[in-house]
Design a protein around this motif. Structure first.
Motif, PDB file in Angstrom:
ATOM      1  N   TYR A 115       0.801  -1.216   0.000  1.00  0.00           N
ATOM      2  CA  TYR A 115       0.000   0.000   0.000  1.00  0.00           C
ATOM      3  C   TYR A 115       0.843   1.280   0.000  1.00  0.00           C
ATOM      4  N   HIS A 165      -0.540   3.715  -2.560  1.00  0.00           N
ATOM      5  CA  HIS A 165      -1.792   4.317  -2.088  1.00  0.00           C
ATOM      6  C   HIS A 165      -1.474   5.579  -1.293  1.00  0.00           C
ATOM      7  N   ILE A 166      -0.520   5.468  -0.371  1.00  0.00           N
ATOM      8  CA  ILE A 166      -0.185   6.599   0.499  1.00  0.00           C
ATOM      9  C   ILE A 166       0.652   7.633  -0.260  1.00  0.00           C
ATOM     10  N   ALA A 167       1.553   7.172  -1.122  1.00  0.00           N
ATOM     11  CA  ALA A 167       2.405   8.117  -1.850  1.00  0.00           C
ATOM     12  C   ALA A 167       1.544   9.047  -2.705  1.00  0.00           C
ATOM     13  N   LYS A 224      -1.626   9.768  -2.180  1.00  0.00           N
ATOM     14  CA  LYS A 224      -2.395  10.602  -1.259  1.00  0.00           C
ATOM     15  C   LYS A 224      -1.559  11.773  -0.778  1.00  0.00           C
ATOM     16  N   ALA A 225      -0.292  11.473  -0.441  1.00  0.00           N
ATOM     17  CA  ALA A 225       0.593  12.520   0.073  1.00  0.00           C
ATOM     18  C   ALA A 225       0.956  13.522  -1.013  1.00  0.00           C
ATOM     19  N   GLU A 226       1.136  13.041  -2.227  1.00  0.00           N
ATOM     20  CA  GLU A 226       1.508  13.922  -3.340  1.00  0.00           C
ATOM     21  C   GLU A 226       0.373  14.872  -3.687  1.00  0.00           C
ATOM     22  N   GLY A 271     -11.104   9.178   2.085  1.00  0.00           N
ATOM     23  CA  GLY A 271     -11.942   8.304   1.276  1.00  0.00           C
ATOM     24  C   GLY A 271     -11.728   8.442  -0.216  1.00  0.00           C
ATOM     25  N   ILE A 272     -11.019   9.449  -0.638  1.00  0.00           N
ATOM     26  CA  ILE A 272     -10.767   9.637  -2.077  1.00  0.00           C
ATOM     27  C   ILE A 272      -9.432   9.000  -2.412  1.00  0.00           C
ATOM     28  N   LEU A 273      -9.467   8.067  -3.345  1.00  0.00           N
ATOM     29  CA  LEU A 273      -8.252   7.335  -3.698  1.00  0.00           C
ATOM     30  C   LEU A 273      -8.025   7.401  -5.193  1.00  0.00           C
ATOM     31  N   ARG A 298      -5.121   3.029  -5.659  1.00  0.00           N
ATOM     32  CA  ARG A 298      -5.574   2.150  -4.591  1.00  0.00           C
ATOM     33  C   ARG A 298      -5.174   0.720  -4.897  1.00  0.00           C
ATOM     34  N   VAL A 299      -5.397  -0.141  -3.926  1.00  0.00           N
ATOM     35  CA  VAL A 299      -4.964  -1.528  -4.060  1.00  0.00           C
ATOM     36  C   VAL A 299      -6.157  -2.440  -3.842  1.00  0.00           C
ATOM     37  N   LYS A 356       5.506  16.756   1.685  1.00  0.00           N
ATOM     38  CA  LYS A 356       5.725  15.435   1.067  1.00  0.00           C
ATOM     39  C   LYS A 356       6.926  14.785   1.703  1.00  0.00           C
ATOM     40  N   ALA A 388       4.461   2.724   2.995  1.00  0.00           N
ATOM     41  CA  ALA A 388       3.257   3.455   3.386  1.00  0.00           C
ATOM     42  C   ALA A 388       3.470   4.209   4.696  1.00  0.00           C
ATOM     43  N   ALA A 419       5.760   7.287   4.198  1.00  0.00           N
ATOM     44  CA  ALA A 419       5.085   8.348   3.440  1.00  0.00           C
ATOM     45  C   ALA A 419       4.020   9.034   4.267  1.00  0.00           C
ATOM     46  N   TRP A 437      -4.058   8.276   7.534  1.00  0.00           N
ATOM     47  CA  TRP A 437      -3.787   7.672   6.232  1.00  0.00           C
ATOM     48  C   TRP A 437      -3.626   6.149   6.377  1.00  0.00           C
ATOM     49  N   GLU A 461      -6.915   4.635   6.910  1.00  0.00           N
ATOM     50  CA  GLU A 461      -7.684   4.484   5.671  1.00  0.00           C
ATOM     51  C   GLU A 461      -7.292   3.192   4.957  1.00  0.00           C
TER      52      GLU A 461
END
Lengths: 201, 853
Positions: A16, A19-21, A23-25, A31-33, A36-37, B31, B47, B50, B740, B743
């Motif tokens: 994942y 998924h987080i990278a 989101k962070a970028e 809830g918005i992805l 995703r995986v 970031k 994850a 990040a 995060w 989630e």
């Protein structure tokens, strides 16, 4: 030039990180992805397989979302990246329904990650990139590409399972990988011709 | 003009300390990415790493010092915190410390989380040493790999082991997650093991629940928990006694296999020199192991030395494992006998005994098989014997510390080419056995410098010379007369860690803390379940808010390719009133007049090098201290300022460092003769002082499979093994408040739920999504959660992730209902659940599973 991605399902470990990278970028709200995986399990004990499948916008060459967009907000660029102009989007959600990969999303009310505790300094600036009521999605990290970088999910991947490059160039790494390892698209029968290919596990 | 910078630093969301770069725009962190200049991680980041932005800005963080006003302490009891100033806090703490130091320094306890190794952990430990207390690591690290460290220390000269990702072809993995998002070298090993899988490495995983390793395997073999040693010993038996596949030359020259053993189990020693003897088959006589006239030695047979029957240790091993037939192992493990035979054959043949490979112009033994393991197999009562079996399996085919096999985690270093620092190597120690060159937590496991002693330390590990950590402190506090403890602790300084949730049944610690009445100081990021028992809370700075000594903690390294050391510098100044732990410890040391002693302790602990050692007569700023450490390792041109600019330093590993076995004298034990004497010592001490517990039956020279209490529990209602696992997007209990990661966890079908075999669940009338209750056979406590049915789990097992079930309402996200369970409620603390040699906790438990109605 046709930007595309290859995801090697043998290398992907299902951590994942992508998924987080993403989101962070992009500071996508709760809830918005955009990346995703998917996870699934098949078989019967003890002959069982579990798999992780990273998903994102497929940046289709024949994008169903573009066809249904009434305002022309969704546009496929000449380099293959499908973008949404939020100033033109009227939030009708036709594209959300039309996309077979569930790559598009929208939200009507800004929500904090720490409910009831206000926005973190990160969210304060990050949410300025977004708008309620319109559709948003992955854009292959256009702002990074313009700087000569790769999409955030590709750079972050622990297993180096994601590759990015020019599908129109037969000598590019992505083209070679697809040829040499039997790269496949998701739902090819729908005729969307995605720019994201997977290598079999 | 907008500030827009990238700052190179080190991640500390887990203890892998990967190289990162952080984007700061106008003072805000926007970031976190992997550092693309790090040759091992190549810009990758997990994850957890990040998501560090959300740790920095978490509104639930402790931001001001707090003092308890409610004298009553307990689980879920409101401490009624009031805000105080740093000065008031430090004044209170200093006054108490002064009194304790004048009275009896042992009355000061300390404890940390394992996540803050090496920098803050080293500073914390140095303070404890300067203060003069032997009790500065209490309440944390209970579930770590104690037994593993002992045995790999003896057999690899290293703290732990990692598979060689560049050359391994067949990886027999007992659930070790290294390379699959967790374990050691998280990012570098994920990259390399992915490459290994792509190039055709076969990955066979043996674990009761298909976790990250099993998901990424070619073959998953489910096994009953706690029975791995039976399977492994059956494989050893097949290789030695049926297939005849073992590395004779390796055993003869690099193990104590040829050492002669008498009928009492001890080495037969030369009368004059007391050195262990081997039998020279050419001269037909016994010679000392280092006799230069030895031509060829026996590893089998029986000989007579001064009328004493003497057998080579290897021969005893060979005989000893005969009872582990595949059929017997199958009964114990539920793994079919044909599978055990097949695995042994595949493993033995893949080892390619006798083959070589040329690397950097050097011809090296090539054994491309490895046995992987970490916490899973050894989370059981007989942990040390289990680890012995796993390591013996790879040793007999010669697959250790040579290309393709298991490698000691940075056993050998020639140092940075310009300075030769750090430099250490395994070597031949006492009895010619392998001695580690560097040991993270001195003294090392060989030679054993400690004798069994009456307990002085709160954890009573003085009694067990082989144990370095212990979970026993709570017991000793509750029953000091039993353990002959001569004092009562009065203060406990904790830096991170959540011992209430990561030890055992939390009501035991709750009782012990009430009984002890000690003044607890917590340097905390959050008001978590352990911090709520403190008297004073100091707001800790997180990793993005501090400068650290990036000391020599090989966990973040790749086992191959390149050495990397990276700077750990702050990205933002500590927010609010947070202060980094090192500042607190150094200020307390100064107030107590022990700053010089603390510098002395730091010199040792961090390996400061001349001429940059800290002078106890001076006073340094923290930047100066970090600069000294850095220059000591990398020379005057590569101090802190150089690292601020360049981020990291790296240089290629040499073949003689990575694959050091052929270049180093020092024999690996496959017969642990010294355990006998240690067991005898402990028994003598126990009798002398009437000390209970501390079973010594496992101090035996060769491993056996022995059942753990769960295996023996036959109560029909407690019919399932409750086990826990870890996932790569949470770190123990510490990350559950990160939105995060929350989630991601809500998307994963298992981590917040309880995994049950589909068939087993159906028999119990449980459907997917039902709320279920798990009751422990050991503590009587219950935990609850949502059932997720799966085919990928042994039918006798229920599995849950280790870090959930938070109850502190100050963790607004983590404490919400349905976010996992805290398995520790199910775990007792008793002699049945402790490994006698390492004091490792047995963490599996037989449980009753019912649907909540």
């Amino acid at each position: 030039m046709r930007y595309g991605m290859v995801i090697d399902l043998k290398k992907c470990i299902g951590c994942y990180g992508c998924h987080i990278a993403c989101k962070a970028e992009n500071c996508t709200p709760p809830g918005i992805l955009w990346s995703r995986v998917l996870f699934y399990e098949s078989g019967h004990y003890p002959n069982v397989k579990k798999m992780h499948i990273p998903l994102l916008c497929m940046h289709c060459a024949e994008p169903p979302c573009e066809k249904v967009c009434p305002t022309g907000a969704t546009v496929k660029r000449s380099d293959g990246i499908v973008t949404v102009d939020s100033t033109k989007c009227m939030g009708c959600m036709s594209c959300v329904v039309a996309c077979p990969y569930r790559a598009r999303s929208s939200y009507s009310k800004e929500k904090e990650y720490f409910l009831g505790q206000g926005l973190t300094p990160y969210e304060e600036v990050g949410y300025q990139l977004h708008h309620t009521g319109v559709v948003e999605k992955c854009d292959f990290c256009l702002s990074r590409i313009e700087k000569g970088l790769e999409p955030a999910c590709v750079t972050a991947c622990l297993a180096k399972a994601r590759y990015f490059g020019d599908l129109d160039d037969p000598s590019s790494e992505v083209s070679q990988l697809i040829r040499n390892w039997g790269g496949f698209q998701m739902y090819p029968e729908l005729g969307t011709d995605p720019s994201v290919y997977y290598l079999p596990p | 003009m907008q500030e827009d910078v990238w700052i190179e630093t080190t991640c500390s969301v887990c203890f892998n300390d990967c190289a990162i770069r952080v984007h700061r725009v106008d003072g805000r962190v926007v970031k976190i990415e992997g550092n693309p200049d790090c040759p091992n991680s190549r810009g990758g980041i997990c994850a957890k790493g990040a998501s560090g932005i959300m740790l920095l800005y978490d509104p639930d963080r402790v931001n001001v010092p707090l003092k308890r006003t409610n004298p009553e302490k307990g689980i879920g009891v409101d401490p009624k915190w009031v805000e105080i100033s740093w000065d008031e806090a430090l004044d209170i703490i200093t006054e108490k410390l002064k009194k304790i130091r004048a009275d009896d320094p042992r009355k000061l306890l300390g404890g940390t989380t394992v996540i803050l190794i090496p920098g803050p952990y080293g500073v914390h430990s140095s303070f404890g040493e300067a203060f003069g207390t032997p009790n500065f690591q209490v309440g944390g690290i209970s579930h770590c790999g104690g037994a593993l460290h002992i045995i790999t220390g003896l057999m690899y000269g290293a703290w732990a082991l990692m598979v060689d990702p560049n050359y391994v072809n067949y990886y027999l993995n007992f659930g070790c997650p290294t390379g699959f998002g967790a374990g050691y070298g998280v990012v570098s090993m994920a990259t390399k093991m992915a490459d290994a899988r792509r190039r055709g490495m076969k990955h066979v995983v043996i674990e009761p629940w298909m976790g990250m390793p099993g998901i990424n395997s070619d073959e998953w073999i489910p096994i009953r928990p706690g029975t791995d040693a039976a399977l492994v010993l059956a494989m050893v038996n097949l290789l030695l006694n049926e297939y005849g596949i073992y590395d004779v030359e390796r055993i003869k020259h690099y193990t104590n296999g040829p050492y002669l053993v008498g009928v009492d189990g001890h080495y037969v020693r030369d009368k004059e020199t007391q050195k262990p003897l081997m039998w020279d088959v050419v001269d037909s006589k016994a010679k000392t192991y280092d006799d230069p006239t030895i031509q060829d030695v026996a590893i089998e047979g029986s000989y007579s030395v001064d009328d004493v029957k003497a057998t080579p240790a290897f021969s005893l091993l060979k005989e000893h494992v005969k009872k582990y037939t595949p059929e017997m192992a199958s009964q114990i493990t539920t793994v079919p006998a044909e599978t055990i035979r097949r695995l042994a054959k595949e493993f033995g043949e893949a080892a390619r005994i006798g083959s070589t490979i040329v690397l950097e112009g050097k011809e090296l033994p090539y054994r491309p098989v490895a046995v992987g393991y970490f916490k899973g197999p050894l989370a059981h009562k007989h942990a040390t014997l289990i680890v012995m079996s796993l390591n013996i399996l790879q040793e007999i085919v010669g697959a250790t510390n040579t290309p393709g096999g298991s490698l000691g985690m940075s056993s050998r270093s020639f140092g940075y080419p310009e300075t030769g620092q750090p430099s250490y190597s395994p070597s031949a120690g006492a009895d010619g056995l392998l001695q580690a060159g560097y040991w993270f937590n001195p003294p090392g496991p060989w030679p054993l410098k400690r004798e069994a002693k009456k307990p002085e330390r709160i954890g009573a590990q003085d009694i067990i010379p082989t144990a370095h950590g212990t979970s026993l402190a709570a017991r000793v506090i509750l029953e000091p007369e039993k353990y002959k403890l001569a004092y009562k602790p009065e203060m406990w300084i904790r830096m991170g860690g959540n011992f209430m949730m990561s030890s055992f049944d939390p009501t035991i610690w709750e009782k012990a803390i009430k009984e002890m009445g000690a003044f607890i100081v917590s340097l905390s990021l959050f008001l978590d379940e352990s911090t709520e028992l403190a008297d004073i809370v100091l707001p800790d700075a997180c990793y993005l808010e501090r400068l650290d000594i990036q000391a020599d903690w090989q966990s973040s390294f790749s086992p191959v390719d390149e050495w990397t050391y990276h700077i750990h510098q702050p990205v933002v100044e500590p927010m609010f009133q947070r202060r980094p732990a090192h500042e607190v410890y150094l200020e307390l040391a100064e107030r107590l007049g022990i700053l010089g002693d603390m510098y002395r302790a730091m010199n040792k602990r961090f390996n400061f090098k001349e001429p940059y050692t800290l002078d106890p007569a001076k006073k340094y700023t923290w930047e100066e201290i970090v600069d000294c450490w850095t220059k000591g390792y990398f020379g005057p041109e590569h101090g802190l300022e150089w690292f601020r600019e360049h981020g990291l330093i790296h240089w290629p590993k040499k073949v003689e460092e990575v694959y050091w076995r052929p270049f180093v004298n020092g024999r690996t034990p496959i017969y642990f003769e010294h355990f006998l004497a240690v067991g005898e010592q402990i028994e003598k001490l126990k009798k002398e002082h009437g000390i209970p517990g501390f079973e010594t039956a496992d101090f035996q020279p060769l491993p056996d499979w022995k059942p753990c209490p769960s295996y023996e529990e036959k109560h029909p209602e407690y019919d399932l093994y409750g086990i826990y696992y870890r996932m790569p997007f949470q770190t123990f209990t510490s990350t559950y408040n990160n939105p995060w990661l929350d989630e991601v966890s809500r998307m994963d079908p298992y981590i917040y739920n309880i995994a049950i075999n589909t068939g087993t669940a159906k028999k119990k009338g449980i459907n997917n999504g039902d709320w279920v209750i798990i009751e422990s056979s050991g503590t009587g406590h219950k935990v609850e959660g949502r059932a997720t049915l799966s085919e990928a789990i042994h039918p006798e097992v229920v599995a849950y992730c280790s870090g959930g079930g938070h109850w502190s309402k100050n963790l607004s996200i983590a404490s919400q209902r349905g976010k996992g369970v805290n398995p520790e409620w199910l775990m007792p603390l008793g002699w049945d659940y402790l490994d006698g040699v390492s004091l490792n906790l047995d963490t599996c438990i037989k449980v009753k599973l019912t649907r909540k109605v």
